[in-house]
Design a protein around this motif. Structure first.
Motif, short mmCIF file in Angstrom:
data_model
loop_
_atom_site.label_atom_id
_atom_site.label_comp_id
_atom_site.label_asym_id
_atom_site.label_seq_id
_atom_site.Cartn_x
_atom_site.Cartn_y
_atom_site.Cartn_z
N ARG A 1 0.85 -1.19 0.00
CA ARG A 1 0.00 0.00 0.00
C ARG A 1 0.88 1.25 0.00
O ARG A 1 1.72 1.42 0.88
N GLN B 1 1.23 5.02 0.60
CA GLN B 1 0.60 6.16 1.27
C GLN B 1 0.95 7.42 0.49
O GLN B 1 1.79 8.23 0.90
N THR C 1 -2.59 12.95 -1.32
CA THR C 1 -3.98 12.88 -1.77
C THR C 1 -4.23 13.71 -3.02
O THR C 1 -5.28 13.55 -3.66
N GLY D 1 -3.02 4.42 -1.35
CA GLY D 1 -3.73 4.85 -0.15
C GLY D 1 -4.86 3.91 0.21
O GLY D 1 -4.77 2.69 0.03
N ASP D 2 -5.95 4.49 0.70
CA ASP D 2 -7.11 3.70 1.11
C ASP D 2 -8.22 3.75 0.07
O ASP D 2 -9.41 3.64 0.40
#
Length: 470
Positions: free
Chosen positions: A76, A78, A81, A402-403
């Protein structure tokens, strides 16, 4: 920064100050004033040096990609954004390119340092075409300049796919741990590249080399133990070594070595090491390596490669010939039960599957990306080889951004592909070529991507969205 020696030298001068003053002033307020002023100067100077050292800019540790599959091995990224994932108008920008030798080794990034491995073919002769050196390389994150290298002789006699090392370096608490293709377990100082210790597992421990060489990256647990998958003889399919000294702590299992790194799982306050060998999927105590359960899985040609997944109390392994198996673990991790197995659509090889919201995304050898329900094994869709062309040894590294449901993939053709992966289907967002043919895993840090092939390691910056706020 002031050294300890310099500090005590200044302090000694202060204490000796009274001997330099006239006798009539040694007991006066003048003496006290000058003596205290000296002490304050020493303390102030020392504090300034320490403060300056502490305020030196550092890369956020959250941006580190310090091991196989990144933070916690989760695959994953990070990422910021505000990354611009649609590259139709603005492509990723090449920041630098640095020559490297051939290798399958992945990349790690810690702070301002980038690590990988390669092979130098110096010393080869017509009579001995497999001589050469394996090399651990450290590059500057911002410029690509080589900071240091550590090289050692590694003869590839009897090794198939013999172009270079396989593992991704593991960086932990200022040390770099690597396992070479023919069994050199090495610990280096991350800052200088100086050797701290090295073990030749084949010559010292009679380790039995798998057909395609050692490929499982070392795993650090408890900040002090290094877990490897190397088939030491006897009874050392897995083994633990002390991170500081390289001393063996325990060994476990008599299976041959496969190619997949072990993982450490946690459930209900219990911990366990999960390993996948050419003979079994198994769980071990992280304290002493005691095998607590095992499920038979006889793997053709021993190609147990992709790292197991542990989600929702289940272990998933995905093989090329015999397909995938789902294993349910008890709450205390002491018992294991085979839930299902499937070898028609769910046949992975090297590519690490991803999991999100109950579904798994796997690169199948025939159908491309396959989405299936973890618990039932039911297939939701296939991408019909859109991500990467169908081939004998399909490969694409899959990493979540990210998520979100966005994934970034580097396929074997060296194309960086941004996709949306959901149970509803596969949707490609962007694609951009960054390297030539590669099986090596890239690294992601901040808005940067580090990738390599057999000739170069490159750094690209992903564009960010421009804020239009007033």
């Amino acid at each position: 920064m002031i050294t300890i020696g310099q500090f005590f030298l200044l302090l000694t001068l202060c204490l000796s100050f009274q001997t330099l003053m006239p006798p009539q002033l040694r007991s006066t307020s003048v003496h006290a004033f000058f003596f205290n002023a000296c002490l304050l100067a020493v303390v102030a100077f020392s504090s300034q040096q320490v403060t300056a050292q502490q305020e030196k800019p550092q890369i956020d540790s959250q941006l580190d990609w310090a091991r196989w599959r990144g933070q916690n091995g989760a695959g994953r990224w990070q990422a910021p954004t505000n990354l611009q994932l649609d590259w139709s108008t603005q492509k990723p920008e090449l920041l630098w390119s640095q020559p490297v030798g051939a290798s399958y080794s992945g990349i790690t990034v810690v702070g301002n340092q980038v690590f990988t491995m390669d092979r130098q073919v110096n010393g080869q002769t017509p009579e001995d075409a497999l001589a050469g050196n394996e090399r651990v390389i450290c590059l500057d994150r911002n410029t690509g300049k080589q900071l240091w290298q550590y090289s050692y002789a590694a003869h590839y006699k009897g090794l198939d796919y013999n172009k270079g090392p396989r593992v991704t370096p593991t960086v932990h608490q200022g040390r770099v741990y690597t396992l070479g293709a023919v069994g050199h377990l090495t610990c280096l100082d991350a800052l200088t590249g100086q050797k701290i210790w090295q073990r030749d597992l084949v010559s010292e421990e009679k380790a039995k080399l798998p057909t395609w060489g050692y490929s499982a990256s070392p795993l650090v647990i408890n900040d002090s133990e290094l877990i490897i998958h190397a088939a030491l003889q006897p009874n050392g399919c897995f083994a633990a070594f002390d991170c500081q000294s390289g001393k063996e702590l325990w060994r476990s299992g008599d299976d041959p070595a496969g190619y997949t790194a072990p993982i450490l799982i946690r459930q209900n306050g219990h911990k366990q090491l999960i390993g996948w060998t050419p003979k079994h999927v198994l769980g071990m105590s992280p304290v002493n390596g005691e095998i607590q359960w095992k499920i038979p899985y006889d793997v053709t040609y021993g190609v147990a490669i992709a790292t197991p997944i542990f989600e929702q109390g289940h272990v998933l392994v995905c093989g090329y010939w015999e397909g995938s198996k789902l294993i349910k673990l008890s709450d205390n991790l002491k018992q294991a039960t085979l839930v299902w197995e499937e070898n028609e659509f769910l046949r992975g090889l090297m590519s690490q599957p991803l999991f999100r919201d109950g579904f798994v995304y796997l690169l199948d050898k025939q159908y491309g990306i396959v989405c299936f329900n973890l618990i039932t094994g039911k297939v939701a869709w296939t991408d019909k080889n859109q991500l990467t062309p169908r081939g004998r040894n399909p490969q694409a590294t899959l990493v979540w951004i990210g998520d979100t449901d966005r994934a970034i993939c580097l396929n074997a053709d060296g194309e960086l592909v941004v996709t949306s992966l959901t149970p509803m289907g596969y949707k490609e967002i962007s694609r951009h070529a960054v390297v030539d043919f590669t099986w090596a895993h890239p690294a992601y840090s901040g808005d940067l991507i580090f990738a390599r092939d057999d000739e170069k390691l490159v750094c690209f910056r992903i564009p960010t969205e421009v804020s239009h706020s007033k």
